[in-house]
Scaffold this motif. Sequence first.
Motif, PDB file in Angstrom:
ATOM      1  N   GLU A   1      12.165  25.238   6.881  1.00 34.16           N
ATOM      2  CA  GLU A   1      10.981  26.055   7.245  1.00 34.16           C
ATOM      3  C   GLU A   1      11.278  26.968   8.439  1.00 34.16           C
ATOM      4  N   LEU A   2      12.369  26.671   9.149  1.00 33.92           N
ATOM      5  CA  LEU A   2      12.694  27.477  10.338  1.00 33.92           C
ATOM      6  C   LEU A   2      13.095  28.885   9.897  1.00 33.92           C
ATOM      7  N   LYS A   3      12.396  29.892  10.451  1.00 37.83           N
ATOM      8  CA  LYS A   3      12.679  31.275  10.043  1.00 37.83           C
ATOM      9  C   LYS A   3      13.723  31.897  10.966  1.00 37.83           C
ATOM     10  N   PRO A   4      14.238  33.075  10.580  1.00 40.34           N
ATOM     11  CA  PRO A   4      15.118  33.792  11.517  1.00 40.34           C
ATOM     12  C   PRO A   4      14.310  34.221  12.745  1.00 40.34           C
ATOM     13  N   LEU A   5      14.984  34.305  13.874  1.00 42.87           N
ATOM     14  CA  LEU A   5      14.322  34.788  15.093  1.00 42.87           C
ATOM     15  C   LEU A   5      14.131  36.297  14.981  1.00 42.87           C
ATOM     16  N   GLU A   6      13.002  36.799  15.492  1.00 40.34           N
ATOM     17  CA  GLU A   6      12.784  38.251  15.522  1.00 40.34           C
ATOM     18  C   GLU A   6      12.564  38.674  16.978  1.00 40.34           C
ATOM     19  N   SER A   7      13.535  39.415  17.502  1.00 37.68           N
ATOM     20  CA  SER A   7      13.374  39.888  18.884  1.00 37.68           C
ATOM     21  C   SER A   7      13.280  41.404  18.865  1.00 37.68           C
ATOM     22  N   SER A   8      12.476  41.920  19.806  1.00 36.90           N
ATOM     23  CA  SER A   8      12.382  43.373  19.966  1.00 36.90           C
ATOM     24  C   SER A   8      12.281  43.662  21.454  1.00 36.90           C
TER      25      SER A   8
END
Length: 262
Positions: A42-49
């Motif tokens: 269930e762990l998604k990719p990290l999204e950084s901006s």
Amino acid sequence: ACSSKYVLSQMHPMWHGPLEVPGGDHQSPIDIAVKKAVFDSELKPLESSYDPQTCQQIWNNGYSFLVEYDDTTDKNTLKGGPLQDKYRLCQFHFHWGESNDWGSEHTVDRRLFPAELHLVHWNSDRYTLFEEAVMEENGLAVIGIFLKVGKRHEGLQKLVDALPAIRHKDSVVEFNRFDPASLFPSNIDDYWTYHGSLTTPPLTESVTWIVMKQHIEVSHDQLAVFRSLLFTSAEEEVQKSMVNNFRVQQPLRGRTVRSSFT
Ligand SMILES: NS(=O)(=O)c1ccc(C(=O)NCC(F)(F)F)cc1
Ligand SMILES: [Zn+2]
């Protein structure tokens, strides 16, 4: 930014002791036993901006050096991964040793790295100030990235060049453009995550830790400049090198470390 002076200076610079928090059973750092980590699909990719222009200053707080960002708007955000909410970057800093043999806070199967980078974010969906979030269980998210000695890191060099200007505790220098993502390893999809604490006083158990499996490489000389920093302020007679600014690993106390990879 997120570290008002009086608050941060609560961190006694020479603090090293395994200061026990009464009843604290979600303390950090920890050893990550790779085989005991539980894969969570269930762990998604990290999204950084991140917006490099919102970098404000770099300063020596007597425990580490911090690169601070304007966290009054949602310009530098982190979401996804294990996170339910959106978090704002307020600062990043490092921990390192007096030699290349140790210095990291987290360990992987008891393996120590020469240094560790922490990118500190707070939950801006639920709180309006960092100082509020730091007291709440889902208040903070810190990305941990291990450093290994090897080839020179071009992105890090800009930071390294600024360090001689902040040798002493409480010295600050303006720093107006730096992309924190330039310090990420190529793969940020593989990480371990667990619930823990700040690794310096007040040690509050408000951190969702996201520790990257892949390290970054920096040169021996770049790390040596970290060690040229001082714990002490310009006025103090005896100058103390800023080294070994890490906390010892804490008991897992039944926590599960999840992995985003098999
Ligand atoms: N090393 S760590 O766990 O990433 C870490 C991150 C942030 C702080 C911090 O802001 N302390 C000041 C506060 F919160 F006001 F007490 C301390 C430790
Ligand atoms: Zn840290």
